[in-house]
Design a protein around this motif. Structure first.
Motif, PDB file in Angstrom:
ATOM      1  N   GLY A   1      46.647  51.783  43.310  1.00  0.00           N
ATOM      2  CA  GLY A   1      45.700  50.787  42.825  1.00  0.00           C
ATOM      3  C   GLY A   1      44.249  51.156  43.054  1.00  0.00           C
ATOM      4  O   GLY A   1      43.925  52.214  43.607  1.00  0.00           O
ATOM      5  N   GLN A   2      43.373  50.259  42.632  1.00  0.00           N
ATOM      6  CA  GLN A   2      41.942  50.472  42.809  1.00  0.00           C
ATOM      7  C   GLN A   2      41.236  49.123  42.871  1.00  0.00           C
ATOM      8  O   GLN A   2      41.811  48.077  42.558  1.00  0.00           O
ATOM      9  CB  GLN A   2      41.374  51.301  41.657  1.00  0.00           C
ATOM     10  CG  GLN A   2      41.513  50.658  40.285  1.00  0.00           C
ATOM     11  CD  GLN A   2      40.959  51.540  39.180  1.00  0.00           C
ATOM     12  OE1 GLN A   2      40.062  52.350  39.390  1.00  0.00           O
ATOM     13  NE2 GLN A   2      41.479  51.380  37.972  1.00  0.00           N
ATOM     14  N   ILE A   3      39.997  49.180  43.281  1.00  0.00           N
ATOM     15  CA  ILE A   3      39.134  47.991  43.349  1.00  0.00           C
ATOM     16  C   ILE A   3      37.824  48.341  42.669  1.00  0.00           C
ATOM     17  O   ILE A   3      37.386  49.490  42.677  1.00  0.00           O
ATOM     18  CB  ILE A   3      38.912  47.550  44.809  1.00  0.00           C
ATOM     19  CG1 ILE A   3      40.155  46.829  45.342  1.00  0.00           C
ATOM     20  CG2 ILE A   3      37.689  46.636  44.939  1.00  0.00           C
ATOM     21  CD1 ILE A   3      40.032  46.350  46.782  1.00  0.00           C
ATOM     22  N   GLY A   4      37.201  47.352  42.066  1.00  0.00           N
ATOM     23  CA  GLY A   4      35.900  47.531  41.435  1.00  0.00           C
ATOM     24  C   GLY A   4      35.294  46.166  41.171  1.00  0.00           C
ATOM     25  O   GLY A   4      35.771  45.148  41.682  1.00  0.00           O
ATOM     26  N   PHE A   5      34.251  46.139  40.373  1.00  0.00           N
ATOM     27  CA  PHE A   5      33.634  44.872  39.979  1.00  0.00           C
ATOM     28  C   PHE A   5      34.056  44.533  38.557  1.00  0.00           C
ATOM     29  O   PHE A   5      33.883  45.332  37.639  1.00  0.00           O
ATOM     30  CB  PHE A   5      32.110  44.951  40.086  1.00  0.00           C
ATOM     31  CG  PHE A   5      31.609  44.821  41.500  1.00  0.00           C
ATOM     32  CD1 PHE A   5      31.517  43.578  42.101  1.00  0.00           C
ATOM     33  CD2 PHE A   5      31.261  45.951  42.224  1.00  0.00           C
ATOM     34  CE1 PHE A   5      31.074  43.455  43.417  1.00  0.00           C
ATOM     35  CE2 PHE A   5      30.813  45.843  43.531  1.00  0.00           C
ATOM     36  CZ  PHE A   5      30.716  44.587  44.123  1.00  0.00           C
ATOM     37  N   ARG A   6      34.617  43.338  38.404  1.00  0.00           N
ATOM     38  CA  ARG A   6      35.092  42.871  37.107  1.00  0.00           C
ATOM     39  C   ARG A   6      34.178  41.754  36.592  1.00  0.00           C
ATOM     40  O   ARG A   6      33.823  40.842  37.347  1.00  0.00           O
ATOM     41  CB  ARG A   6      36.531  42.357  37.219  1.00  0.00           C
ATOM     42  CG  ARG A   6      37.147  41.919  35.896  1.00  0.00           C
ATOM     43  CD  ARG A   6      38.614  41.542  36.062  1.00  0.00           C
ATOM     44  NE  ARG A   6      39.410  42.657  36.569  1.00  0.00           N
ATOM     45  CZ  ARG A   6      39.788  43.689  35.849  1.00  0.00           C
ATOM     46  NH1 ARG A   6      39.427  43.770  34.566  1.00  0.00           N
ATOM     47  NH2 ARG A   6      40.509  44.652  36.371  1.00  0.00           N
ATOM     48  N   PHE A   7      33.810  41.845  35.313  1.00  0.00           N
ATOM     49  CA  PHE A   7      33.017  40.791  34.694  1.00  0.00           C
ATOM     50  C   PHE A   7      33.943  39.628  34.371  1.00  0.00           C
ATOM     51  O   PHE A   7      34.886  39.757  33.605  1.00  0.00           O
ATOM     52  CB  PHE A   7      32.353  41.313  33.420  1.00  0.00           C
ATOM     53  CG  PHE A   7      31.530  40.285  32.682  1.00  0.00           C
ATOM     54  CD1 PHE A   7      30.382  39.766  33.242  1.00  0.00           C
ATOM     55  CD2 PHE A   7      31.906  39.838  31.421  1.00  0.00           C
ATOM     56  CE1 PHE A   7      29.610  38.833  32.568  1.00  0.00           C
ATOM     57  CE2 PHE A   7      31.158  38.905  30.736  1.00  0.00           C
ATOM     58  CZ  PHE A   7      30.002  38.400  31.312  1.00  0.00           C
TER      59      PHE A   7
ATOM     60  N   LEU B   1      34.205  41.346  42.840  1.00  0.00           N
ATOM     61  CA  LEU B   1      34.980  42.409  43.465  1.00  0.00           C
ATOM     62  C   LEU B   1      36.456  42.071  43.274  1.00  0.00           C
ATOM     63  O   LEU B   1      36.932  41.033  43.756  1.00  0.00           O
ATOM     64  CB  LEU B   1      34.639  42.505  44.955  1.00  0.00           C
ATOM     65  CG  LEU B   1      35.223  43.703  45.713  1.00  0.00           C
ATOM     66  CD1 LEU B   1      34.605  45.010  45.216  1.00  0.00           C
ATOM     67  CD2 LEU B   1      35.010  43.550  47.211  1.00  0.00           C
ATOM     68  N   TRP B   2      37.178  42.946  42.559  1.00  0.00           N
ATOM     69  CA  TRP B   2      38.554  42.592  42.222  1.00  0.00           C
ATOM     70  C   TRP B   2      39.371  43.848  41.982  1.00  0.00           C
ATOM     71  O   TRP B   2      38.867  44.959  42.073  1.00  0.00           O
ATOM     72  CB  TRP B   2      38.570  41.659  41.005  1.00  0.00           C
ATOM     73  CG  TRP B   2      39.873  40.918  40.872  1.00  0.00           C
ATOM     74  CD1 TRP B   2      40.785  41.023  39.864  1.00  0.00           C
ATOM     75  CD2 TRP B   2      40.409  39.963  41.795  1.00  0.00           C
ATOM     76  NE1 TRP B   2      41.858  40.197  40.099  1.00  0.00           N
ATOM     77  CE2 TRP B   2      41.655  39.539  41.282  1.00  0.00           C
ATOM     78  CE3 TRP B   2      39.966  39.452  43.015  1.00  0.00           C
ATOM     79  CZ2 TRP B   2      42.466  38.613  41.947  1.00  0.00           C
ATOM     80  CZ3 TRP B   2      40.765  38.526  43.680  1.00  0.00           C
ATOM     81  CH2 TRP B   2      41.984  38.114  43.146  1.00  0.00           C
ATOM     82  N   TYR B   3      40.612  43.629  41.680  1.00  0.00           N
ATOM     83  CA  TYR B   3      41.580  44.722  41.561  1.00  0.00           C
ATOM     84  C   TYR B   3      41.649  45.250  40.133  1.00  0.00           C
ATOM     85  O   TYR B   3      41.195  44.618  39.190  1.00  0.00           O
ATOM     86  CB  TYR B   3      42.947  44.236  42.028  1.00  0.00           C
ATOM     87  CG  TYR B   3      42.909  43.622  43.409  1.00  0.00           C
ATOM     88  CD1 TYR B   3      42.874  44.421  44.541  1.00  0.00           C
ATOM     89  CD2 TYR B   3      42.856  42.236  43.583  1.00  0.00           C
ATOM     90  CE1 TYR B   3      42.812  43.864  45.816  1.00  0.00           C
ATOM     91  CE2 TYR B   3      42.787  41.673  44.848  1.00  0.00           C
ATOM     92  CZ  TYR B   3      42.763  42.485  45.959  1.00  0.00           C
ATOM     93  OH  TYR B   3      42.679  41.936  47.210  1.00  0.00           O
ATOM     94  N   GLY B   4      42.282  46.424  39.991  1.00  0.00           N
ATOM     95  CA  GLY B   4      42.439  47.027  38.683  1.00  0.00           C
ATOM     96  C   GLY B   4      43.365  46.222  37.789  1.00  0.00           C
ATOM     97  O   GLY B   4      44.036  45.277  38.231  1.00  0.00           O
ATOM     98  N   ALA B   5      43.429  46.590  36.532  1.00  0.00           N
ATOM     99  CA  ALA B   5      44.218  45.861  35.539  1.00  0.00           C
ATOM    100  C   ALA B   5      45.677  45.756  35.975  1.00  0.00           C
ATOM    101  O   ALA B   5      46.273  46.725  36.441  1.00  0.00           O
ATOM    102  CB  ALA B   5      44.131  46.558  34.179  1.00  0.00           C
ATOM    103  N   GLY B   6      46.235  44.550  35.831  1.00  0.00           N
ATOM    104  CA  GLY B   6      47.626  44.317  36.158  1.00  0.00           C
ATOM    105  C   GLY B   6      47.915  44.095  37.628  1.00  0.00           C
ATOM    106  O   GLY B   6      49.069  43.921  38.025  1.00  0.00           O
TER     107      GLY B   6
END
Length: 205
Positions: A108-114, A80-85
């Motif tokens: 901004g946004q949040i999502g799941f990052r690999f 669970l992490w933030y958008g690019a940059g």
């Protein structure tokens, strides 16, 4: 509203603004607890590994158990992490509160990052460029980190209802988009199995 008028209104309402900020800290703690509960329950139900400490360390991630090896406990994971940059810092060019990102009510946004711990930065960038199309049939995007990112949005109205209700079931319903994102990760895991095998083949090259 013009910036000068907004600034004046904020200063004239300093007591309310301060009280609201304090309350929002408490609200973020309650939502963070719910995030950790949902992630843990999902991982237990699906027999995946997880780590949880979102409020203190921005830690909330999952991984299939069969990715773990004797030498590497967490070779890759979905975090669970933030958008690019965006590194989660408050203010500046970014939203001040992580909850604003969570509900996508600011910039901004949040999502799941690999994420992965197999390759260094340069070979990882190369692998992402070469394999960008591997997620074209999923809801993941390739962003500028570079990485594979699965964004989602929590509806602020549903979250507000859950906060007022207070029950675990209400929070689980409000956080359904997060659970659906986790389900999508599991449904797409074959793509990332292949990527992990490719990373391991390039390790040390």
């Amino acid at each position: 509203m013009e910036q000068a008028s907004l600034d004046r209104m904020i200063v004239e309402s300093l007591g309310d603004v301060d009280a609201a900020a304090k309350r929002l800290q408490e609200i973020e703690k309650r939502v963070s607890d719910a995030i950790e509960d949902v992630c843990a329950q999902w991982a237990d139900h699906n027999n995946w590994l997880y780590k949880n400490n979102w409020l203190e360390n921005d830690d909330c991630f999952v991984m299939p158990k069969d990715w773990r090896t004797e030498s590497t406990e967490w070779p890759a994971w979905f975090e669970l992490w933030y958008g690019a940059g965006d590194n989660g810092d408050q203010g500046g060019a970014h939203d001040f509160f992580w909850l604003t990102r969570f509900c996508r009510e600011g910039s901004g946004q949040i999502g799941f990052r690999f994420q992965q711990d197999v390759l260094g930065k340069t070979p990882w960038k190369k692998l992402v460029r070469e394999n960008a199309r591997c997620v074209e049939h999923t809801s993941f995007i390739v962003d500028d980190e570079p990485s594979f990112f699965l964004p989602f949005r929590i509806d602020k109205t549903e979250l507000a209802k859950a906060i007022e209700d207070g029950r675990e079931e209400a929070f689980s319903e409000a956080l359904r988009p997060m659970t659906e994102a986790l389900d999508h990760i599991k449904a797409s895991v074959d793509v990332f199995d292949t990527l992990l095998n490719e990373m391991r083949s390039r390790e040390g090259a």
